[in-house]
Design a protein around this motif. Structure first.
Motif, PDB file in Angstrom:
ATOM      1  N   LYS A 346      -5.375  -2.527 -32.619  1.00  0.00           N
ATOM      2  CA  LYS A 346      -5.940  -2.186 -31.315  1.00  0.00           C
ATOM      3  C   LYS A 346      -5.592  -0.751 -30.936  1.00  0.00           C
ATOM      4  CE  LYS A 346      -6.253  -3.875 -26.575  1.00  0.00           C
ATOM      5  NZ  LYS A 346      -5.802  -4.903 -25.619  1.00  0.00           N
ATOM      6  N   GLN A 347      -4.325  -0.347 -31.199  1.00  0.00           N
ATOM      7  CA  GLN A 347      -3.917   1.027 -30.901  1.00  0.00           C
ATOM      8  C   GLN A 347      -4.722   2.023 -31.730  1.00  0.00           C
ATOM      9  OE1 GLN A 347       0.297   1.040 -31.625  1.00  0.00           O
ATOM     10  NE2 GLN A 347       0.799   0.015 -29.685  1.00  0.00           N
ATOM     11  N   LEU A 348      -4.960   1.677 -33.003  1.00  0.00           N
ATOM     12  CA  LEU A 348      -5.733   2.558 -33.875  1.00  0.00           C
ATOM     13  C   LEU A 348      -7.165   2.721 -33.354  1.00  0.00           C
ATOM     14  CD1 LEU A 348      -5.877   4.203 -36.458  1.00  0.00           C
ATOM     15  CD2 LEU A 348      -6.473   2.105 -37.693  1.00  0.00           C
ATOM     16  N   GLU A 349      -7.768   1.620 -32.910  1.00  0.00           N
ATOM     17  CA  GLU A 349      -9.116   1.693 -32.359  1.00  0.00           C
ATOM     18  C   GLU A 349      -9.164   2.589 -31.125  1.00  0.00           C
ATOM     19  OE1 GLU A 349     -10.593  -2.794 -33.712  1.00  0.00           O
ATOM     20  OE2 GLU A 349     -10.289  -2.278 -31.602  1.00  0.00           O
ATOM     21  N   GLU A 350      -8.134   2.469 -30.271  1.00  0.00           N
ATOM     22  CA  GLU A 350      -8.098   3.298 -29.064  1.00  0.00           C
ATOM     23  C   GLU A 350      -7.952   4.787 -29.419  1.00  0.00           C
ATOM     24  OE1 GLU A 350      -6.043  -0.053 -26.127  1.00  0.00           O
ATOM     25  OE2 GLU A 350      -4.921   1.685 -26.805  1.00  0.00           O
ATOM     26  N   LYS A 351      -7.110   5.042 -30.438  1.00  0.00           N
ATOM     27  CA  LYS A 351      -6.942   6.435 -30.859  1.00  0.00           C
ATOM     28  C   LYS A 351      -8.238   6.996 -31.436  1.00  0.00           C
ATOM     29  CE  LYS A 351      -1.954   6.228 -31.740  1.00  0.00           C
ATOM     30  NZ  LYS A 351      -0.895   6.333 -32.761  1.00  0.00           N
ATOM     31  N   GLU A 352      -8.926   6.190 -32.246  1.00  0.00           N
ATOM     32  CA  GLU A 352     -10.197   6.628 -32.810  1.00  0.00           C
ATOM     33  C   GLU A 352     -11.227   6.900 -31.705  1.00  0.00           C
ATOM     34  OE1 GLU A 352     -10.019   4.278 -37.117  1.00  0.00           O
ATOM     35  OE2 GLU A 352     -11.330   3.604 -35.495  1.00  0.00           O
ATOM     36  N   LYS A 353     -11.200   6.061 -30.682  1.00  0.00           N
ATOM     37  CA  LYS A 353     -12.124   6.244 -29.563  1.00  0.00           C
ATOM     38  C   LYS A 353     -11.846   7.558 -28.829  1.00  0.00           C
ATOM     39  CE  LYS A 353     -13.817   3.916 -25.410  1.00  0.00           C
ATOM     40  NZ  LYS A 353     -13.687   2.727 -24.546  1.00  0.00           N
ATOM     41  N   LEU A 355     -10.379  10.180 -30.092  1.00  0.00           N
ATOM     42  CA  LEU A 355     -10.756  11.282 -30.981  1.00  0.00           C
ATOM     43  C   LEU A 355     -12.264  11.552 -30.917  1.00  0.00           C
ATOM     44  CD1 LEU A 355      -9.893  13.315 -33.104  1.00  0.00           C
ATOM     45  CD2 LEU A 355     -10.200  11.530 -34.843  1.00  0.00           C
ATOM     46  N   LYS A 356     -13.062  10.468 -30.938  1.00  0.00           N
ATOM     47  CA  LYS A 356     -14.513  10.614 -30.840  1.00  0.00           C
ATOM     48  C   LYS A 356     -14.899  11.298 -29.526  1.00  0.00           C
ATOM     49  CE  LYS A 356     -15.882   8.599 -34.645  1.00  0.00           C
ATOM     50  NZ  LYS A 356     -16.642   9.321 -35.677  1.00  0.00           N
ATOM     51  N   GLU A 357     -14.189  10.862 -28.458  1.00  0.00           N
ATOM     52  CA  GLU A 357     -14.502  11.431 -27.146  1.00  0.00           C
ATOM     53  C   GLU A 357     -14.170  12.930 -27.101  1.00  0.00           C
ATOM     54  OE1 GLU A 357     -13.466  10.616 -22.426  1.00  0.00           O
ATOM     55  OE2 GLU A 357     -12.745   9.266 -23.995  1.00  0.00           O
ATOM     56  N   LYS A 358     -13.058  13.321 -27.715  1.00  0.00           N
ATOM     57  CA  LYS A 358     -12.674  14.734 -27.756  1.00  0.00           C
ATOM     58  C   LYS A 358     -13.697  15.544 -28.559  1.00  0.00           C
ATOM     59  CE  LYS A 358      -7.689  14.124 -27.199  1.00  0.00           C
ATOM     60  NZ  LYS A 358      -6.356  14.278 -27.839  1.00  0.00           N
ATOM     61  N   GLU A 359     -14.175  14.976 -29.689  1.00  0.00           N
ATOM     62  CA  GLU A 359     -15.164  15.668 -30.505  1.00  0.00           C
ATOM     63  C   GLU A 359     -16.470  15.874 -29.735  1.00  0.00           C
ATOM     64  OE1 GLU A 359     -13.726  13.990 -34.872  1.00  0.00           O
ATOM     65  OE2 GLU A 359     -15.491  13.191 -33.890  1.00  0.00           O
ATOM     66  N   VAL A 360     -16.873  14.840 -28.970  1.00  0.00           N
ATOM     67  CA  VAL A 360     -18.097  14.945 -28.178  1.00  0.00           C
ATOM     68  C   VAL A 360     -17.951  16.018 -27.108  1.00  0.00           C
ATOM     69  CG1 VAL A 360     -19.479  13.736 -26.466  1.00  0.00           C
ATOM     70  CG2 VAL A 360     -18.911  12.617 -28.618  1.00  0.00           C
ATOM     71  N   VAL A 361     -16.790  15.996 -26.390  1.00  0.00           N
ATOM     72  CA  VAL A 361     -16.552  16.994 -25.333  1.00  0.00           C
ATOM     73  C   VAL A 361     -16.555  18.407 -25.931  1.00  0.00           C
ATOM     74  CG1 VAL A 361     -14.849  17.827 -23.677  1.00  0.00           C
ATOM     75  CG2 VAL A 361     -15.337  15.371 -23.848  1.00  0.00           C
ATOM     76  N   HIS A 362     -15.929  18.546 -27.095  1.00  0.00           N
ATOM     77  CA  HIS A 362     -15.884  19.846 -27.771  1.00  0.00           C
ATOM     78  C   HIS A 362     -17.304  20.322 -28.128  1.00  0.00           C
ATOM     79  CE1 HIS A 362     -14.507  23.095 -30.355  1.00  0.00           C
ATOM     80  NE2 HIS A 362     -15.241  22.600 -31.349  1.00  0.00           N
ATOM     81  N   PHE A 363     -18.136  19.388 -28.587  1.00  0.00           N
ATOM     82  CA  PHE A 363     -19.519  19.731 -28.938  1.00  0.00           C
ATOM     83  C   PHE A 363     -20.284  20.206 -27.706  1.00  0.00           C
ATOM     84  CE2 PHE A 363     -23.141  19.407 -31.753  1.00  0.00           C
ATOM     85  CZ  PHE A 363     -24.209  19.243 -30.894  1.00  0.00           C
ATOM     86  N   VAL A 364     -20.123  19.471 -26.565  1.00  0.00           N
ATOM     87  CA  VAL A 364     -20.823  19.829 -25.331  1.00  0.00           C
ATOM     88  C   VAL A 364     -20.387  21.203 -24.836  1.00  0.00           C
ATOM     89  CG1 VAL A 364     -21.142  19.200 -22.904  1.00  0.00           C
ATOM     90  CG2 VAL A 364     -21.273  17.441 -24.681  1.00  0.00           C
TER      91      VAL A 364
END
Length: 458
Positions: A346-353, A355-364
């Motif tokens: 569960k912790q790994l899934e939250e971390k992956e989430k 990370l995805k959110e940071k990548e999206v924000v960085h792209f925007v």
């Protein structure tokens, strides 16, 4: 005889201990079995009855709350008597004759008790029942036989005198299965009676009728007993016949004299045999006294052996308890390990989430200028409206964007910078839905595992 019983007790204790040890080692902890009852259940017509069945395990209690439990009578069509699944009763396919008359003990399911209660028992309910739990071995069923009986109180009437006696009649109806009729005197002696008549009604219940000729006694009390051995039930009615009902006879005096003579002879014979028996008993007591003393000594020796055997049995019992305790500890360790693994996943899934959110924000943020340039004012309005519907911007902010005469995408970006990463993530998702060609042109791709875009930017 005493020595034999002591040896038998010792052998029984040892055999039970050995069987318990073998079962504890060979039978898995999660093995459970469905247990019915070998002895038939007997119920009277109209009563409520419980058909026993339970789930049993050698190691831990078995709960049936989340299980599927099915009661059937194989000789019926449909054969369903009661069906329990998904923590509730589900009797859509129930045989109509059992409608509204069956239930389980819901508060006892957690203890593995899946017994069936059947109310207002009918004669047609008699038969063989089976209960089973599909999650266990499907061939393993608990079997219960139900025997249904019906009884009624006998009625005695005086028919009239016959020769030197009186004829009595006894009637008893509404029985099932077919009963037997017996006549008794006040001392419980069975009287010779005539043939018994038997009839059946439209519901297959039996009526029995019988006659007996009785003679005058000290109290003139007589009993008609009707019993059914299969359901182990009997009903009795007692009657007193008045003295003046019997015909008068002079034969009573002659019979009395003969009886007195016979009693006197019998008393003499009994006295002689009593004297002879007493003499033999004295000799026997003398011989057996020595034998008893020897046996008592031998019994004391056996008692010492029994104490040793009991100590050995106690040691074996302690060893079995230790083994069971170790098994439970191993199971607890395994359970904790599984929980820890789930927690880490569960912790790994939250971390992956994240990370995805940071990548999206960085792209925007990285392509801010290009997106402002390519998204027109008319295209910005639906994006702002979607953010408002998602509850990420309020009505006032949406109106400001909609009504501005400047580049609306620039104003929207200013709001995104204030609101945070979650609003930017939503903005990216809307762009991907409405302007996917722009996202791909700027270097974004779709991540097939999460459904979120994953920028290819270095």
């Amino acid at each position: 005889m005493k020595e034999y019983r002591v040896r038998e007790v010792i052998q029984k204790i040892l055999s039970q201990l050995v069987v318990g040890l073998v079962l504890a080692v060979l039978i898995p902890a999660n093995t459970a079995e469905v247990v019915g009852q070998t002895e038939p259940i007997i119920s009277l017509l109209g009563d409520d009855v419980i058909l026993p069945c339970s789930l049993r395990s050698m190691v831990v209690p078995v709960s049936a709350v989340q299980e599927t439990v099915e009661w059937q009578r194989p000789d019926l069509n449909p054969k369903e008597v009661h069906f329990y699944t998904d923590s509730r009763d589900s009797n859509l396919d129930q045989n109509p004759s059992y409608s509204g008359r069956t239930s389980l003990f819901k508060e006892e399911l957690k203890n593995g008790n899946v017994s069936l209660k059947l109310i207002n028992v009918k004669l047609s309910d008699a038969g063989n029942y089976s209960c089973y739990v599909p999650s266990l071995d499907r061939d393993q069923k608990g079997l219960v036989q139900l025997i249904v009986g019906a009884v009624s109180q006998p009625v005695i009437s005086i028919v009239g005198p016959k020769d030197y006696g009186v004829v009595l009649k006894c009637d008893s109806g509404g029985w099932y299965p077919e009963p037997e009729m017996t006549w008794l005197d006040s001392d419980g002696n069975i009287l010779p009676d005539g043939p018994t008549e038997t009839e059946t009604d439209s519901e297959s219940r039996y009526t029995v009728r019988g006659h007996v000729t009785i003679h005058k006694t000290d109290n003139n009390m007589f009993t008609c007993r009707v019993q059914q051995h299969q359901i182990n039930h009997k009903m009795e009615t007692e009657i007193h016949v008045p003295d003046d009902t019997f015909p008068k006879s002079h034969g009573g005096l002659i019979a009395g004299v003969i009886i007195v003579i016979i009693l006197a002879v019998v008393a003499g014979v009994v006295a002689f045999f009593m004297w002879r028996k007493k003499k033999q008993l004295k000799e026997y007591e003398k011989v057996t006294k020595n034998k008893l003393e020897e046996k008592e000594k031998h019994v004391e020796e056996l008692e010492v052996i029994c104490v040793d055997q009991e100590e050995q049995a106690k040691r074996l019992e302690n060893e079995l308890e230790d083994q069971a305790k170790k098994q439970l500890e191993e199971q607890e360790k395994l359970r904790k390990a599984v929980e820890e693994k789930e927690k880490l996943e569960k912790q790994l899934e939250e971390k992956e989430k994240l990370l995805k959110e940071k990548e999206v924000v960085h792209f925007v943020d990285r392509h801010r200028a290009e997106i402002i340039k390519r998204v027109s004012n008319d295209q910005t309005n639906p994006i702002a409206k979607k953010l408002k519907e998602m509850g990420l911007i309020n009505e006032k902010v949406y109106s400001d964007i909609k009504n501005t005469s400047f580049k609306r995408t620039t104003l929207l970006y200013n709001i995104l910078d204030k609101e945070g990463s979650n609003v930017k993530s939503a903005f990216y998702s809307i762009l991907l839905d409405r302007h996917s060609e722009l996202i791909i042109k700027l270097g974004g791709t779709l991540d097939s595992t999460s459904g979120l875009p994953s920028p290819n930017d270095p």
